[in-house]
Design a protein around this motif. Sequence first.
Motif, PDB file in Angstrom:
ATOM      1  N   LEU A 199      50.679  16.111  47.248  1.00 34.68           N
ATOM      2  CA  LEU A 199      50.158  15.924  48.607  1.00 34.68           C
ATOM      3  C   LEU A 199      51.215  15.286  49.512  1.00 34.68           C
ATOM      4  O   LEU A 199      51.400  15.724  50.661  1.00 34.68           O
ATOM      5  N   ILE A 200      51.908  14.276  48.999  1.00 31.24           N
ATOM      6  CA  ILE A 200      52.963  13.632  49.798  1.00 31.24           C
ATOM      7  C   ILE A 200      54.087  14.624  50.100  1.00 31.24           C
ATOM      8  O   ILE A 200      54.633  14.645  51.215  1.00 31.24           O
ATOM      9  N   ALA A 201      54.414  15.472  49.125  1.00 30.63           N
ATOM     10  CA  ALA A 201      55.466  16.468  49.347  1.00 30.63           C
ATOM     11  C   ALA A 201      55.076  17.439  50.454  1.00 30.63           C
ATOM     12  O   ALA A 201      55.901  17.793  51.313  1.00 30.63           O
ATOM     13  N   LEU A 202      53.811  17.867  50.463  1.00 30.86           N
ATOM     14  CA  LEU A 202      53.357  18.768  51.525  1.00 30.86           C
ATOM     15  C   LEU A 202      53.423  18.091  52.889  1.00 30.86           C
ATOM     16  O   LEU A 202      53.816  18.703  53.894  1.00 30.86           O
ATOM     17  N   ILE A 203      53.038  16.819  52.935  1.00 24.63           N
ATOM     18  CA  ILE A 203      53.093  16.091  54.209  1.00 24.63           C
ATOM     19  C   ILE A 203      54.542  15.953  54.679  1.00 24.63           C
ATOM     20  O   ILE A 203      54.840  16.108  55.880  1.00 24.63           O
ATOM     21  N   LEU A 204      55.467  15.695  53.741  1.00 20.99           N
ATOM     22  CA  LEU A 204      56.877  15.580  54.115  1.00 20.99           C
ATOM     23  C   LEU A 204      57.429  16.906  54.621  1.00 20.99           C
ATOM     24  O   LEU A 204      58.186  16.940  55.608  1.00 20.99           O
ATOM     25  N   ILE A 205      57.055  18.003  53.965  1.00 24.10           N
ATOM     26  CA  ILE A 205      57.520  19.320  54.412  1.00 24.10           C
ATOM     27  C   ILE A 205      57.043  19.597  55.835  1.00 24.10           C
ATOM     28  O   ILE A 205      57.802  20.065  56.695  1.00 24.10           O
ATOM     29  N   ASN A 206      55.780  19.278  56.090  1.00 22.61           N
ATOM     30  CA  ASN A 206      55.241  19.487  57.435  1.00 22.61           C
ATOM     31  C   ASN A 206      55.918  18.582  58.456  1.00 22.61           C
ATOM     32  O   ASN A 206      56.196  18.992  59.588  1.00 22.61           O
ATOM     33  N   THR A 207      56.182  17.346  58.047  1.00 20.55           N
ATOM     34  CA  THR A 207      56.809  16.399  58.982  1.00 20.55           C
ATOM     35  C   THR A 207      58.228  16.818  59.326  1.00 20.55           C
ATOM     36  O   THR A 207      58.652  16.713  60.487  1.00 20.55           O
ATOM     37  N   VAL A 208      58.975  17.317  58.324  1.00 16.46           N
ATOM     38  CA  VAL A 208      60.352  17.750  58.577  1.00 16.46           C
ATOM     39  C   VAL A 208      60.372  18.987  59.470  1.00 16.46           C
ATOM     40  O   VAL A 208      61.181  19.089  60.414  1.00 16.46           O
ATOM     41  N   SER A 209      59.490  19.938  59.162  1.00 19.32           N
ATOM     42  CA  SER A 209      59.479  21.175  59.950  1.00 19.32           C
ATOM     43  C   SER A 209      58.813  21.006  61.305  1.00 19.32           C
ATOM     44  O   SER A 209      59.097  21.763  62.234  1.00 19.32           O
ATOM     45  N   ARG A 210      57.934  20.021  61.405  1.00 21.41           N
ATOM     46  CA  ARG A 210      57.237  19.790  62.687  1.00 21.41           C
ATOM     47  C   ARG A 210      57.065  18.287  62.855  1.00 21.41           C
ATOM     48  O   ARG A 210      56.088  17.704  62.381  1.00 21.41           O
ATOM     49  N   PRO A 211      57.989  17.614  63.537  1.00 16.94           N
ATOM     50  CA  PRO A 211      57.942  16.148  63.640  1.00 16.94           C
ATOM     51  C   PRO A 211      56.643  15.607  64.229  1.00 16.94           C
ATOM     52  O   PRO A 211      56.297  14.448  63.964  1.00 16.94           O
ATOM     53  N   SER A 212      55.942  16.415  65.009  1.00 15.54           N
ATOM     54  CA  SER A 212      54.695  15.930  65.613  1.00 15.54           C
ATOM     55  C   SER A 212      53.512  16.003  64.650  1.00 15.54           C
ATOM     56  O   SER A 212      52.381  15.721  65.057  1.00 15.54           O
ATOM     57  N   PHE A 213      53.782  16.368  63.396  1.00  9.48           N
ATOM     58  CA  PHE A 213      52.674  16.543  62.444  1.00  9.48           C
ATOM     59  C   PHE A 213      51.896  15.241  62.242  1.00  9.48           C
ATOM     60  O   PHE A 213      50.669  15.249  62.128  1.00  9.48           O
ATOM     61  N   LEU A 214      52.584  14.131  62.204  1.00  3.13           N
ATOM     62  CA  LEU A 214      51.917  12.850  61.931  1.00  3.13           C
ATOM     63  C   LEU A 214      51.411  12.171  63.206  1.00  3.13           C
ATOM     64  O   LEU A 214      50.752  11.127  63.112  1.00  3.13           O
ATOM     65  N   SER A 215      51.722  12.735  64.344  1.00 10.83           N
ATOM     66  CA  SER A 215      51.310  12.078  65.596  1.00 10.83           C
ATOM     67  C   SER A 215      49.817  12.278  65.843  1.00 10.83           C
ATOM     68  O   SER A 215      49.267  13.354  65.599  1.00 10.83           O
ATOM     69  N   ILE A 216      49.190  11.234  66.311  1.00 10.38           N
ATOM     70  CA  ILE A 216      47.760  11.266  66.637  1.00 10.38           C
ATOM     71  C   ILE A 216      47.589  10.773  68.067  1.00 10.38           C
ATOM     72  O   ILE A 216      48.088   9.704  68.432  1.00 10.38           O
ATOM     73  N   THR A 217      46.915  11.568  68.864  1.00 10.47           N
ATOM     74  CA  THR A 217      46.693  11.207  70.259  1.00 10.47           C
ATOM     75  C   THR A 217      45.242  10.799  70.459  1.00 10.47           C
ATOM     76  O   THR A 217      44.349  11.227  69.714  1.00 10.47           O
ATOM     77  N   VAL A 218      45.028   9.984  71.484  1.00  7.22           N
ATOM     78  CA  VAL A 218      43.682   9.516  71.817  1.00  7.22           C
ATOM     79  C   VAL A 218      43.304  10.062  73.176  1.00  7.22           C
ATOM     80  O   VAL A 218      44.042   9.888  74.152  1.00  7.22           O
ATOM     81  N   ASN A 219      42.181  10.751  73.223  1.00  9.50           N
ATOM     82  CA  ASN A 219      41.700  11.330  74.477  1.00  9.50           C
ATOM     83  C   ASN A 219      40.215  11.010  74.612  1.00  9.50           C
ATOM     84  O   ASN A 219      39.393  11.468  73.807  1.00  9.50           O
ATOM     85  N   ASP A 220      39.888  10.213  75.616  1.00 11.74           N
ATOM     86  CA  ASP A 220      38.498   9.776  75.833  1.00 11.74           C
ATOM     87  C   ASP A 220      37.911   9.108  74.594  1.00 11.74           C
ATOM     88  O   ASP A 220      36.737   9.336  74.244  1.00 11.74           O
ATOM     89  N   GLY A 221      38.740   8.350  73.916  1.00 12.41           N
ATOM     90  CA  GLY A 221      38.250   7.635  72.738  1.00 12.41           C
ATOM     91  C   GLY A 221      38.138   8.475  71.489  1.00 12.41           C
ATOM     92  O   GLY A 221      37.639   7.994  70.462  1.00 12.41           O
ATOM     93  N   GLU A 222      38.620   9.732  71.551  1.00 12.43           N
ATOM     94  CA  GLU A 222      38.555  10.626  70.393  1.00 12.43           C
ATOM     95  C   GLU A 222      39.962  10.908  69.879  1.00 12.43           C
ATOM     96  O   GLU A 222      40.885  11.111  70.669  1.00 12.43           O
TER      97      GLU A 222
END
Length: 348
Positions: free
Chosen positions: A16-39
Motif C-alpha cells: 500500500l505504501i509503495a502504491l502511494i509513493l508511486i502515485n505521489t511521484v507521478s502526481r505530486p498533488s496526490f496527497l494534497s487535500i483541499t477544504v471547500n465549505d468545510g468538506e
Amino acid sequence: MKTVARHRLFWPVVALIALILINTVSRPSFLSITVNDGELYGSLIDILRNSAPLMLVGVGMTLVIATRGIDLSVGAIIAISGAVSLSFIANSGSPESPVTVGVGIGLGVGVSLILGLWNGFLVSVVGIQPIIATLVLMLAGRGIAMLITQGQIATITSAPYSFIASGYIFGLPVPFYVSLFAVATAALLVRRSAFGVLLEAVGINPTASRLAGIKSRSIIWIVYGFSGLLAGVAGIIYSSNIMAADANNAGLNVEVDAILAVVIGGTSLAGGKFMLSGTVVGVLIIQTLTATVTFLGVPPAVTPLFKAMVVIAVCLLQSRRVRVLLTNRRTTTPLTVHPDSVKVSATV
C-alpha cells in the motif's frame, strides 16, 4: 525487524505504501487535500469514499471465508438491493420524503438479509457446498433484479437518497462513516465476544467444534446473513452514487475483488484464522491500485491484470514456504573463512 517482517500485515502495508509513493511521484498533488465549505476533497478522500462498498462486502466475505465458505452472490445481492430500494422510492410518489427513502432503504437491506440467510440455510442446513449454494443466487440474482426493474435502468431524483453517497458529515463523506461503522461493529463482534473464537473453531475443524458442543450450524447461518446484510448496504451506496438501479452492472465482479482483498489481507481460504484489519488494508490496496491505473491512462479492461500481479506478489511474500526457501538460501551461502582461523584449528 525480523519479527515485524513476519507479521501477516507487513507486506500488504508495504504494498500500500509503495502504491502511494508511486502515485505521489507521478502526481505530486496526490496527497494534497483541499477544504471547500468545510468538506474535504482530494485523491485520498476519493479512495476512502469509493472503497466503502468493497469494504462492506470484504468484511462479510472475511467472516464467510473464516468458516471455510465462500459467497459468490454478493454482487447479485447488491443489484437486488438497489433495485428494490429505487423501485419503491420511484413508485412512492414522494421520492423527496425522508420517510419514503428510509422505508426504501429498509426494504432493500431487509431483502438482502433474507437472501444472505437463504445462502446460510443452503450451506448449513441442506449441506450444499458454499460455492454451489451461492453460485445459484449469483446467477439468478441479476435476473431477479431485472424483474424488479422490468428490464429498465430505474432512475430517481431524491436529495435524501443522494446524500448517502455524496453527502458529508464533519468534513468526510458519508460512505466512509458507513464502512467505518461496519468494520467497527464486526471487530467488536468477533474480537470482544466469544463469537470470534467460536467462528475460528468452526473454520479450523468443523467436526471437532461440533463434538465440542459448538452450534456450528447457527454460526454459519449468522455469518452468511451478515454477509448478505452488508452487501445490501453496499447496494444502497452504489445505487445512491449513480441514482439508478442498473441490474446488469451494479456490483459486477465485486465478489472477485472482495476475495482478493481478503487474500491480500492474509486470511487463508482454508478457513479458521482471519484478519479484519488485513481485509481493510487489502481493500485500500485494490482501490488505490484502481485509481493508479486510471490516472496512468491504462484502459479499465487491463486493470484486472495489475490486480493479479499485486495479489501474486503479496501472496508470494506472505508464503511461509517461499520465506523458508529464501532463508535456507541465505544460510547455505558459503562463508569466507579467514586463513588464521584455519591455522589455529590445525594447531589444536
